[in-house]
Each structure stands twice: as C-alpha cells, then as structure tokens.
Design a protein around this motif. Structure first.
Motif, short mmCIF file in Angstrom:
data_model
loop_
_atom_site.label_atom_id
_atom_site.label_comp_id
_atom_site.label_asym_id
_atom_site.label_seq_id
_atom_site.Cartn_x
_atom_site.Cartn_y
_atom_site.Cartn_z
N GLU A 7 0.88 -1.36 -0.01
CA GLU A 7 0.09 -0.05 0.14
C GLU A 7 0.69 1.23 0.09
O GLU A 7 0.71 2.30 -0.66
CB GLU A 7 -0.93 0.04 1.07
N MET A 8 2.15 1.18 0.63
CA MET A 8 2.96 2.29 0.77
C MET A 8 3.46 2.54 -0.49
O MET A 8 3.47 3.52 -0.99
CB MET A 8 3.99 2.03 1.87
N ALA A 9 4.13 1.47 -1.29
CA ALA A 9 4.42 1.86 -2.49
C ALA A 9 3.41 2.32 -3.56
O ALA A 9 3.92 3.10 -4.36
CB ALA A 9 4.84 0.40 -3.16
N ALA A 10 2.20 1.88 -3.41
CA ALA A 10 1.25 2.42 -4.34
C ALA A 10 0.97 3.90 -4.11
O ALA A 10 0.64 4.71 -4.96
CB ALA A 10 -0.25 1.71 -4.23
N THR A 11 1.03 4.20 -2.91
CA THR A 11 0.85 5.87 -2.43
C THR A 11 1.80 6.44 -3.05
O THR A 11 1.91 7.66 -3.78
CB THR A 11 0.84 5.99 -1.00
N VAL A 12 3.29 6.07 -2.97
CA VAL A 12 4.25 6.91 -3.50
C VAL A 12 4.12 6.83 -5.17
O VAL A 12 4.60 7.77 -5.54
CB VAL A 12 5.46 6.22 -3.03
N ALA A 13 3.91 5.75 -5.39
CA ALA A 13 3.97 5.56 -7.14
C ALA A 13 2.71 6.59 -7.72
O ALA A 13 2.86 7.01 -8.98
CB ALA A 13 3.08 4.24 -7.42
N LYS A 14 1.65 7.15 -7.06
CA LYS A 14 0.88 8.39 -7.48
C LYS A 14 1.40 9.63 -7.18
O LYS A 14 0.89 10.57 -7.57
CB LYS A 14 -0.46 8.20 -6.65
N LEU A 15 2.48 9.78 -6.70
CA LEU A 15 3.16 11.23 -6.44
C LEU A 15 4.04 11.22 -7.60
O LEU A 15 4.52 10.72 -8.25
CB LEU A 15 4.02 11.13 -5.08
N GLY A 16 4.36 12.54 -7.76
CA GLY A 16 5.13 13.13 -8.93
C GLY A 16 6.74 13.14 -8.45
O GLY A 16 6.82 12.69 -6.97
N PRO A 17 7.60 13.37 -9.14
CA PRO A 17 8.96 13.23 -8.74
C PRO A 17 9.35 14.23 -7.66
O PRO A 17 8.91 15.32 -7.40
CB PRO A 17 9.80 13.49 -9.96
N ASP A 18 10.27 13.78 -6.69
CA ASP A 18 10.92 14.64 -5.61
C ASP A 18 12.47 14.69 -5.80
O ASP A 18 13.05 13.46 -6.19
CB ASP A 18 10.54 13.95 -4.37
N PRO A 19 12.92 15.82 -6.00
CA PRO A 19 14.38 16.07 -6.37
C PRO A 19 15.20 15.43 -5.27
O PRO A 19 16.48 15.15 -5.36
CB PRO A 19 14.54 17.47 -6.23
N LEU A 20 14.87 15.12 -3.95
CA LEU A 20 15.89 14.46 -2.94
C LEU A 20 15.52 12.88 -3.08
O LEU A 20 16.15 12.38 -2.17
CB LEU A 20 15.21 15.06 -1.46
N VAL A 21 14.60 12.65 -3.84
CA VAL A 21 14.30 11.16 -3.64
C VAL A 21 14.47 10.56 -5.08
O VAL A 21 15.24 9.47 -5.16
CB VAL A 21 12.68 10.72 -3.22
#
Length: 332
Positions: free
Chosen positions: A179-193
């Motif tokens: 579920e955590m991976a699915a949440t992150v997959a919906k987010l746009g890119p983060d320059p520090l990640v």
C-alpha cells in the motif's frame, strides 16, 4: 501548509532520533488508538519522505503514513540529537544557504520556521528540546518527563530519550509495504528522492502535455512532489512566468528550469529550515532575510507592495482556493 522541505527535515529528525529505537505508541486524542496499538512496542526500521508525506517503516511490513496537510506538525522533546547536515541546527546557516556568505553567528527565524522542537505548520513550540533525564518526574532542568500532553495529540511516539507528538495531520494511517508503494507511485518526482535527470524528464513530459495553468500544475502533487503555495509563487516569479500560462505553452527549457530551481530551493530549505528564495544578498541582507519572512521572498505575501524588481504592485488572486501572488509586469 508545511511544504516539502519541512517533511524532509522531519524525516531526518526521525532517522537520527527514532529509527532503531523501540517506541511506546499511544493516541492521547483517541482518533488513532487502533493504529497506535499496532505500533506500540515496535522498533522503527526506516523513514522516507516523499513530497509532503512521510513514511515510517516497522517490522512485519507495517508502515506509518503521515500527511501533515494544512495544519499538521510534529513536536519533539527530549535529548534530541542534532543532524549536522542541517545548517540551522548547528548555527552555520549562511555557508550552506548562500554560497560565499560567511556568517559567524546563528540566525533564528522570528516565526519559528527553523525550529528543532516543532516542525510543520508554523506555531509556537509546545515542548522543550533539551531534557536531562529520561525518567518519569522532573529532570535537572525542572521539566517533566515524559512531557505533559497538550492539546489534541493524534499520535505520541516515545523512545527512552525522545518524545514525538503529532498534531493536526490530514492523514495518519497504517499501511502495508504494498500500500505504501502504491501511495508513492501516485506522487510526482521529488528532487531529494528521485534521480534528478529522471525526475526532470518526468516533470517536463507531464507539464508539456497539459492544458492546465502552470500555476496549478506546480501545486499538483501528482505532477511534482513537495511544492506548496510559497514555493509556487516564488518559483514562478524567479522564472518570470505568468502563472496562467497553460503547461503545454511553456517553453521546454523554462519547464526544465523550474525543475532545476525546485531542486536547488528544496535543498536550501532542508538545510536552513526556511523557505529562502532570494539570491545575491550580501551578509547583512541575508541575515535579515533569514530572520524575517517578509525579507526573504520576492512576491509571496507581498500583495499591494511594490515589486522588488520593477516597482509594480504585487497582485493576489484566488487560484483553486489558494492565494496566488505574482507581479503582472515581470511575469507577463
């Protein structure tokens, strides 16, 4: 609203003070009692920040997901270990935030934006940072440990040395790793990640396909992670870009420049704890800007005041329910 730099600072705080230590978890407010009971007695193994969300991993594939939203904040107390990579923590903010500026004294923001004891929505710190004992009762400094519960605490995590209280989040939930991976997959890119080049390509590709105004796209967490109202206004001004320009009509090099500027500003924000968006300041100007928000932004919160570049009155308008500050002349 806490923006991306605050969440990354919170993650660093957790990594240094909470990860690897068993926690006693509770929900004094009662709204997260079931989730707290699942975490109680467990040891956090990892922490991640992506945009405006933080994820804290526990054993048995449990993740605590926290989105601070408009009003959320983490308050810390105890023997907090300072992260030496965060400039405001060790009083050497000038050398990292503006290269070539040599400041020999620490700068403290008048609104507590760079506080080590409360990170998130601006507020007065409710708890103290240094305590001499980690036992119930009064320490040598006269403060009670654990600190008394003040206000609506959604989640309290306590190790043998540090207390972290969460107040006012938009989201506080337990997730599985999937579920955590699915949440992150919906987010746009983060320059520090994300890889900077990969993130630039993703961001540019999405923006250049959209009819939506660039001023709205920068706030869309599915397009790019971490940008809030302050950084949005400042980045658009720094690019001299009209906020109402459709994304697909913004020149590709300008879009790429926005990503690179976000990467730079985010790094500065994490180091200093403050949303410093002005460049080219001398030591005195820089110290003044770091101490007072009104002196560190080009257009944000300057409605009706003259533009720092052309003198035109800064405009403020509503855009998707948020205030948008911009210069009608510089950003034509």
């Amino acid at each position: 609203m806490p923006e991306g730099h605050s969440v990354h600072r919170i993650a660093r705080q957790f990594d240094r003070n909470i990860v690897g230590h068993p926690v006693a978890a509770s929900s004094p407010q009662g709204r997260f009692a079931e989730g707290a009971s699942l975490l109680d007695g467990r040891t956090p193994r990892e922490v991640r920040a992506v945009g405006k969300q933080m994820f804290l991993a526990f054993d048995d594939d449990l993740w605590l997901r926290v989105h601070l939203g408009m009003y959320g904040a983490w308050d810390f107390a105890g023997d907090i270990l300072v992260d030496p990579t965060i400039a405001s923590a060790n009083g050497r903010m000038g050398q990292t935030a503006q290269r070539g500026t040599d400041l020999d004294r620490p700068v403290f923001d008048d609104a507590g934006e760079n506080s080590l004891s409360s990170i998130g929505a601006p507020r007065r710190a409710r708890v103290h940072v240094r305590m001499s004992e980690q036992t119930t009762g009064l320490g040598d400094d006269g403060h009670q440990w654990p600190p008394p519960i003040v206000g609506q605490v959604r989640l309290r995590l306590i190790t043998d040395a540090v207390c972290a209280d969460l107040r006012g989040p938009t989201a506080c939930a337990i997730q599985t790793g999937e579920e955590m991976a699915a949440t992150v997959a919906k987010l746009g890119p983060d320059p520090l990640v994300d890889d900077l080049q990969d993130g630039e390509e993703r961001f540019t590709s999405v923006v250049r396909r959209k009819r939506t105004a660039i001023g709205l796209l920068l706030m869309d967490q599915a397009v790019v992670s971490g940008i809030g109202n302050v950084y949005r206004a400042e980045m658009l001004f720094r690019a001299r870009l009209n906020p109402y320009t459709p994304g697909r009509d913004v020149a590709e090099e300008t879009v790429r420049g926005l990503w690179r500027d976000w990467a730079q500003l985010l790094a500065v924000g994490v180091e200093t704890g403050q949303m410093m968006t002005m460049d080219g300041l001398g030591p005195d100007e820089y110290r003044k800007a770091m101490a007072h928000r009104d002196d560190r932004h080009w257009v944000y919160h300057r409605a009706g005041l003259p533009c720092r570049v052309c003198g035109t009155e800064i405009a403020v308008e509503e855009a998707a329910g948020r205030k948008l500050y911009w210069c009608p002349r510089c950003q034509t």
